[in-house]
Motif scaffolding. Structure first.
Motif, PDB file in Angstrom:
ATOM      1  N   PHE A  53      41.524  21.714  28.042  1.00  0.00           N
ATOM      2  CA  PHE A  53      42.047  21.720  26.678  1.00  0.00           C
ATOM      3  C   PHE A  53      43.081  22.844  26.528  1.00  0.00           C
ATOM      4  O   PHE A  53      42.972  23.893  27.163  1.00  0.00           O
ATOM      5  CB  PHE A  53      40.903  21.918  25.676  1.00  0.00           C
ATOM      6  N   HIS A  54      44.029  22.628  25.641  1.00  0.00           N
ATOM      7  CA  HIS A  54      45.192  23.526  25.577  1.00  0.00           C
ATOM      8  C   HIS A  54      44.896  24.905  24.999  1.00  0.00           C
ATOM      9  O   HIS A  54      45.827  25.731  24.900  1.00  0.00           O
ATOM     10  CB  HIS A  54      46.328  22.863  24.795  1.00  0.00           C
ATOM     11  N   ASP A  55      43.672  25.185  24.609  1.00  0.00           N
ATOM     12  CA  ASP A  55      43.303  26.558  24.259  1.00  0.00           C
ATOM     13  C   ASP A  55      42.228  27.120  25.184  1.00  0.00           C
ATOM     14  O   ASP A  55      41.848  28.278  25.028  1.00  0.00           O
ATOM     15  CB  ASP A  55      42.796  26.633  22.811  1.00  0.00           C
ATOM     16  N   ILE A  56      41.748  26.304  26.121  1.00  0.00           N
ATOM     17  CA  ILE A  56      40.726  26.790  27.049  1.00  0.00           C
ATOM     18  C   ILE A  56      41.378  27.253  28.347  1.00  0.00           C
ATOM     19  O   ILE A  56      41.373  28.449  28.665  1.00  0.00           O
ATOM     20  CB  ILE A  56      39.650  25.709  27.318  1.00  0.00           C
ATOM     21  N   ILE A  57      41.972  26.332  29.094  1.00  0.00           N
ATOM     22  CA  ILE A  57      42.585  26.741  30.368  1.00  0.00           C
ATOM     23  C   ILE A  57      43.724  27.741  30.165  1.00  0.00           C
ATOM     24  O   ILE A  57      43.912  28.635  30.998  1.00  0.00           O
ATOM     25  CB  ILE A  57      43.042  25.518  31.195  1.00  0.00           C
ATOM     26  N   PRO A  58      44.479  27.718  29.053  1.00  0.00           N
ATOM     27  CA  PRO A  58      45.498  28.765  28.876  1.00  0.00           C
ATOM     28  C   PRO A  58      44.934  30.154  28.616  1.00  0.00           C
ATOM     29  O   PRO A  58      45.693  31.121  28.646  1.00  0.00           O
ATOM     30  CB  PRO A  58      46.304  28.267  27.666  1.00  0.00           C
ATOM     31  N   GLY A  59      43.639  30.264  28.336  1.00  0.00           N
ATOM     32  CA  GLY A  59      43.072  31.583  28.137  1.00  0.00           C
ATOM     33  C   GLY A  59      43.339  32.162  26.765  1.00  0.00           C
ATOM     34  O   GLY A  59      43.324  33.383  26.596  1.00  0.00           O
ATOM     35  N   SER A  60      43.564  31.304  25.779  1.00  0.00           N
ATOM     36  CA  SER A  60      43.871  31.778  24.431  1.00  0.00           C
ATOM     37  C   SER A  60      42.656  31.704  23.516  1.00  0.00           C
ATOM     38  O   SER A  60      42.800  31.647  22.296  1.00  0.00           O
ATOM     39  CB  SER A  60      45.022  30.959  23.831  1.00  0.00           C
ATOM     40  N   GLY A  61      41.468  31.715  24.104  1.00  0.00           N
ATOM     41  CA  GLY A  61      40.247  31.642  23.331  1.00  0.00           C
ATOM     42  C   GLY A  61      39.498  32.963  23.291  1.00  0.00           C
ATOM     43  O   GLY A  61      39.998  34.008  23.710  1.00  0.00           O
ATOM     44  N   VAL A  62      38.276  32.889  22.806  1.00  0.00           N
ATOM     45  CA  VAL A  62      37.433  34.078  22.644  1.00  0.00           C
ATOM     46  C   VAL A  62      36.418  34.140  23.780  1.00  0.00           C
ATOM     47  O   VAL A  62      36.436  33.321  24.711  1.00  0.00           O
ATOM     48  CB  VAL A  62      36.724  34.046  21.274  1.00  0.00           C
ATOM     49  N   LEU A  63      35.540  35.115  23.703  1.00  0.00           N
ATOM     50  CA  LEU A  63      34.516  35.284  24.738  1.00  0.00           C
ATOM     51  C   LEU A  63      33.696  34.012  24.914  1.00  0.00           C
ATOM     52  O   LEU A  63      33.426  33.583  26.037  1.00  0.00           O
ATOM     53  CB  LEU A  63      33.604  36.452  24.357  1.00  0.00           C
ATOM     54  N   GLU A  64      33.290  33.392  23.795  1.00  0.00           N
ATOM     55  CA  GLU A  64      32.470  32.177  23.881  1.00  0.00           C
ATOM     56  C   GLU A  64      33.226  31.049  24.576  1.00  0.00           C
ATOM     57  O   GLU A  64      32.620  30.240  25.294  1.00  0.00           O
ATOM     58  CB  GLU A  64      32.033  31.737  22.479  1.00  0.00           C
ATOM     59  N   THR A  65      34.540  30.974  24.364  1.00  0.00           N
ATOM     60  CA  THR A  65      35.365  29.981  25.056  1.00  0.00           C
ATOM     61  C   THR A  65      35.240  30.152  26.562  1.00  0.00           C
ATOM     62  O   THR A  65      35.017  29.186  27.312  1.00  0.00           O
ATOM     63  CB  THR A  65      36.843  30.152  24.657  1.00  0.00           C
ATOM     64  N   ARG A  66      35.391  31.385  26.987  1.00  0.00           N
ATOM     65  CA  ARG A  66      35.361  31.701  28.418  1.00  0.00           C
ATOM     66  C   ARG A  66      33.979  31.445  29.011  1.00  0.00           C
ATOM     67  O   ARG A  66      33.851  30.874  30.102  1.00  0.00           O
ATOM     68  CB  ARG A  66      35.795  33.157  28.606  1.00  0.00           C
ATOM     69  N   GLU A  67      32.951  31.846  28.301  1.00  0.00           N
ATOM     70  CA  GLU A  67      31.594  31.673  28.825  1.00  0.00           C
ATOM     71  C   GLU A  67      31.247  30.196  28.985  1.00  0.00           C
ATOM     72  O   GLU A  67      30.645  29.800  29.988  1.00  0.00           O
ATOM     73  CB  GLU A  67      30.590  32.352  27.890  1.00  0.00           C
ATOM     74  N   HIS A  68      31.625  29.372  28.018  1.00  0.00           N
ATOM     75  CA  HIS A  68      31.326  27.947  28.123  1.00  0.00           C
ATOM     76  C   HIS A  68      32.089  27.315  29.282  1.00  0.00           C
ATOM     77  O   HIS A  68      31.536  26.497  30.034  1.00  0.00           O
ATOM     78  CB  HIS A  68      31.679  27.239  26.810  1.00  0.00           C
ATOM     79  N   ALA A  69      33.345  27.704  29.455  1.00  0.00           N
ATOM     80  CA  ALA A  69      34.148  27.151  30.550  1.00  0.00           C
ATOM     81  C   ALA A  69      33.552  27.513  31.898  1.00  0.00           C
ATOM     82  O   ALA A  69      33.491  26.675  32.812  1.00  0.00           O
ATOM     83  CB  ALA A  69      35.587  27.644  30.447  1.00  0.00           C
TER      84      ALA A  69
END
Length: 951
Positions: free
Chosen positions: A402-418
């Motif tokens: 998704f365009h906010d997950i793989i680009p790294g433009s999310g928060v800690l929870e985004t990263r942990e789920h990925a």
């Protein structure tokens, strides 16, 4: 005052009541119509404005009666207004895990859908559009009771499915196969779940995607996707035909306003100019609350219903994207053609939250490896049992694109789920690849190898879990000095638990690529009780193969192992067999008392040299000061290279995770900070220099390695990174730098489904795995990595950004240990084929497993498939419909001219072959001859073929 000034005067003085807003917004629209019609209607509009001004001066307001009267008089212009049509499409932009965790994404999706269904029930003319297969998967998993009503609205034509991809995905970092699977699994899944035709999903809806790589139209048309809606990556035409290098086209609409919008009275002022500019009479109006879901509101619908009845507005109708694009097609021949990648925007997203990038790249690579092995095993056992398992893995993988997950433009929870998804993806890949290799090994006839079974062995089952993650495989956490820097490159490999015992061990090596491999490969044997100096390694013909032992008697969970390397040959898409044994001593070994007798201390440069390269390092800094291509004696460097650069980025830019700021401090870490050389190993097969570089609050541990017969100098870098950024200090940035000795005006990069040549650009640009500094006059250099995407080619220098340390929205996005393999390759031709072969060696290591002695029907060495022609195979898989004895191949063209690609299936007869689309529907029959199928591939195209085999 002129007519415009009179309008502005009234706008400033009134515009409070409903009728004031209504009449003035209509006059404003007609003024824009008049403007594009050479001011044909200015006079009559000015009369209306004068009447309104008189009413205002008389009564202090524009009364409803006065506004109605002017509207009635101006209604003579209604036919001109109604020449324009505006299709109003409602949607809810739902970001997957952007500023929140997955549980919130689920809640947002369910509540948004509940609201939309309620509005659809209340307003029979209202239509709603929703993208992303992931949102429908959420409903199926967490609120399946909602599905029947959604399906009802879909079949009524009032709920439009705008999904042709699993998520609104990034279009630069996922490779071509990932983008293909986005379409494949979306159409297969939604057609079944929602009972809609696959061909109805013909729109790639990407409102917020951060740029689009050049081959996207080629990939989309292969999946029968005809249209693209987008906002970012391009500032030219709004309506155009986007053409890939292959010639494939999609009809594209670039949103002139924005994808999240309310319905407002003045929202149509750009319609006349837009339609005139593009020589059309129709426009799209996108509305709805978005990013965090929500969608259109009751207010939006009520205002639209009202405005549709106004005489001096365009024809307004609730509609769908497909309706708009279908009508737009009639104008396609007159639309401009755009032939370029739609980039660049948010170049920091090629690097931010780097562990998510690592997860994407390794996930893609291991899923490819596992599918190839499972396809081979499935054909051998006449089974399709592996197919469904991969869809589950791919769905998780595609979600994280998704365009906010793989680009790294999310928060800690985004990263942990990925990263949690990544662990599951690797579990799927590991377990299926392991099963496939064991399935094959059970059928390999090893009965001719006498192993001498040891009933008291401790070895069988040893090494479980070894090297399948990025954790240090040593149970003590200690990295042996004998490791020679190779331990890091072994991680994220497939499981390789020991199955042999005794002093004779059978080892198999599997090659998942289309290239015959002759290279140094690492092997591990467990609880081997022979003497190290008597260890012998032989091929199936009994030829002795030199080995270099890296570790001996190292312990891992109560088992000891020997790790060694050997230069072996493995055929393309095949396997080979080797044997470890203890030889008989040829002489009496005299014990040697190892103790220093003399010290040799020198400040001379350190040299790594093999048959192809000579690399020289300055001892005090470990900078690469010379790299000679021994084929012609060319010096590839003119100044020190291979160093790590620290920089502080400015923070005054908005979207700091999305952007790499201007560098306000640049430090060559190798020059400024102490470099401690720990080991220098000059083995016959691998030469390595391992050093540590401690700086500020962080530490780099680097092993520089040159293998026998390799054209790549490898840097295995482990960064223990504790640097953090803030607004006052700036954002720490870590890069790897390689200046070249020649004039490099252009740089080659691999992109999804192909290659691209770009001019020198002073900021990071995306590459799937490499950057190549083009040298038209001779050999050239390429920089290849195993998990990085942000490359920079400018001023005769190649760079790869390793870490971009922003501080929001994720406060500590890079805190921790990061491992990266960087290969500096000397290329003789710089051709696409040469670069992709080198990249494959980094992405797809040779996988090894041990076996036992037993009878079987497969030879000790075999190649399933050989490939001829300028093509790169991107997938070898079983068909989605589970038809047995079939294999799906996907590949793309490399080079400049059309090529006849031939695929030879050893041990099989090709019964039939067809080209297919991405959905694996047959298109054209292909010529077959014995074990061979041949297909003509045009430049820059991607092809999928389905081959039916019989033994």
């Amino acid at each position: 005052m002129n007519v415009i000034q009179k309008y502005q005067f009234l706008l400033e003085k009134t515009n409070h009541s409903y009728w004031e807003k209504r009449i003035l917004s209509q006059i404003a629209f007609m003024l824009k119509v008049s403007e594009v019609k050479e001011h044909r209607f200015d006079e009559v509009l000015e009369q209306g404005l004068d009447q309104l001004t008189a009413a205002l001066e008389k009564e202090g307001v524009i009364s409803d009666q006065a506004a109605r009267k002017v509207e009635e008089e101006l209604s003579v212009l209604s036919p001109e207004a109604k020449k324009y049509r505006v299709i109003c499409t409602a949607h809810a932009h739902i970001d997957m895990n952007w500023m929140w965790g997955f549980q919130e994404t689920v809640a947002v999706t369910i509540d948004t859908f509940r609201t939309m269904l309620k509005l659809l029930k209340e307003y029979p003319e209202f239509t709603f559009s929703q993208s992303q297969a992931s949102t429908y998967r959420i409903i199926e998993q967490y609120y399946p009771e909602m599905l029947p009503e959604i399906k009802q609205r879909i079949h009524e034509g009032r709920w439009e499915v705008t999904a042709s991809t699993w998520v609104e995905c990034d279009k630069n970092m996922p490779n071509g196969e990932s983008l293909s699977r986005q379409v494949l699994y979306t159409k297969k899944y939604l057609s079944k779940l929602l009972e809609i035709p696959e061909e109805s999903m013909e729109l790639d809806f990407e409102p917020d995607t951060f740029g689009h790589s050049a081959n996207v139209p080629e990939i989309l048309t292969n999946g029968n996707v005809k249209y693209l809606y987008h906002c970012r990556g391009y500032m030219g035409h709004h309506v155009y035909r986007w053409k890939a290098p292959s010639g494939a086209e999609v009809l594209a609409y670039r949103e002139p306003y924005w994808y999240n919008a309310d319905i407002e009275y003045d929202m149509l002022l750009n319609v006349p100019e837009f339609c005139q500019k593009h020589n059309i009479d129709i426009m799209l109006k996108v509305y709805g609350v978005g990013d965090h879901g929500g969608g259109p509101t009751r207010r939006d619908i009520e205002i639209l219903r009202d405005m549709a009845s106004w005489p001096l507005q365009p024809k307004l109708e609730f509609g769908t994207y497909h309706q708009f694009f279908h009508e737009l097609e009639q104008y396609a021949d007159r639309l401009p053609v755009v032939e370029q990648e739609l980039n660049f925007v948010f170049s920091g997203c090629y690097t931010a939250q780097s562990r998510i990038k690592m997860a994407n790249r390794l996930g893609e690579d291991r899923l490819y490896d596992a599918e190839m092995l499972c396809t081979l095993a499935g054909l051998k056992e006449n089974s399709n049992r592996f197919t469904e398992r991969f869809q589950s893995a791919w769905e998780k993988h595609l979600f994280d694109q998704f365009h906010d997950i793989i680009p790294g433009s999310g928060v800690l929870e985004t990263r942990e789920h990925a990263l949690g998804n990544f662990q599951e993806i690797m579990a799927y890949a590991n377990s299926n690849a392991n099963q496939a290799m064991y399935t094959l090994m059970e059928r390999i006839d090893t009965s001719g190898i006498v192993t001498g079974e040891d009933p008291l062995t401790r070895s069988e089952g040893a090494g479980v879990g070894f090297n399948v993650s990025d954790a240090d495989p040593s149970s003590t956490g200690h990295i042996s000095e004998a490791d020679s820097g190779l331990i890091r490159r072994c991680q994220y490999k497939f499981p390789q638990a020991e199955r042999g015992n005794g002093k004779v061990r059978i080892l198999h090596a599997f090659n998942t690529t289309q290239y015959d491999r002759k290279e140094v490969v690492e092997f591990v044997i467990w609880d081997w009780n022979g003497k190290e100096e008597l260890l012998a390694f032989e091929d199936i013909h009994g030829n002795r193969i030199p080995v270099q032992i890296l570790e001996n008697q190292e312990w891992y969970w109560m088992h000891h192992y020997i790790k060694f390397v050997a230069e072996i040959e493995v055929p393309a898409f095949g396997y080979c067999t080797y044997v470890v044994k203890e030889t008989q001593p040829q002489r009496i070994v005299v014990p040697d008392f190892v103790e220093p007798r003399i010290d040799v201390v020198t400040s001379d440069n350190l040299v790594l040299e093999n048959e192809h390269l000579r690399a020289e390092f300055e001892q005090s800094t470990m900078q690469l000061v010379s790299l000679v291509n021994k084929a012609d004696g060319t010096e590839m460097l003119s100044k020190p290279a291979g160093y790590f650069q620290y920089a502080l980025e400015t923070t005054h830019e908005s979207y700091i995770a999305w952007r790499i700021g201007r560098f306000m401090q640049i430090v060559n870490l190798n020059e400024v900070y102490p470099v401690c050389i720990n080991t220098v190993s000059k083995g016959e097969l691998v030469q390595t220099i391992q050093y540590d570089l401690t700086f500020m609050q962080s530490k780099l541990s680097v092993a520089v390695s040159l293998e026998k017969n390799s054209k790549m100098l490898k840097f295995f870098a482990s960064a223990d990174w504790t640097e953090t950024g803030n607004k006052q200090k700036g954002m720490p940035n870590l890069s790897f730098m390689v200046p070249v000795a020649y004039q490099a005006n252009e740089f080659t990069y691999d992109i999804p489904g192909g290659m691209i040549v770009r001019p020198a650009i002073g900021h990071d640009v995306p590459g799937n795995s490499l950057i190549h500094a083009v040298n038209p006059a001779g050999p050239s250099l390429a920089l290849i990595t195993d998990n990085k995407y942000g490359y920079r080619g400018t001023e005769n220098t190649m760079a790869v950004t390793l870490l971009h340390t922003s501080y929001e929205p994720d406060r500590y996005p890079e805190f921790g240990i990061h491992d990266t393999t960087i290969a500096l390759a000397v290329t003789q031709t710089g051709s696409d084929n040469e670069l992709l072969e080198l990249s494959s060696q980094i992405a797809h290591p040779v996988h090894t497993l041990s076996n036992t002695s037993h009878a079987g029907d497969l030879p000790l060495e075999d190649s399933f498939l050989t490939v001829e022609g300028n093509v790169k195979v991107s997938a070898v898989k079983m068909p989605e419909d589970k038809t047995q004895n079939q294999v799906i191949l996907r590949f793309y063209h490399t080079g400049e001219d059309a090529t006849d690609a031939a695929f030879h299936f050893a041990g099989y007869r090709v019964k039939s072959a067809q080209t297919t689309d991405l959905l694996e529907h047959p298109k054209e029959e292909l010529p077959v001859d014995g074990d061979t199928v041949t297909v003509t591939v045009q430049p820059d195209t991607m092809r999928t073929i389905c081959v039916t085999l019989e033994q």
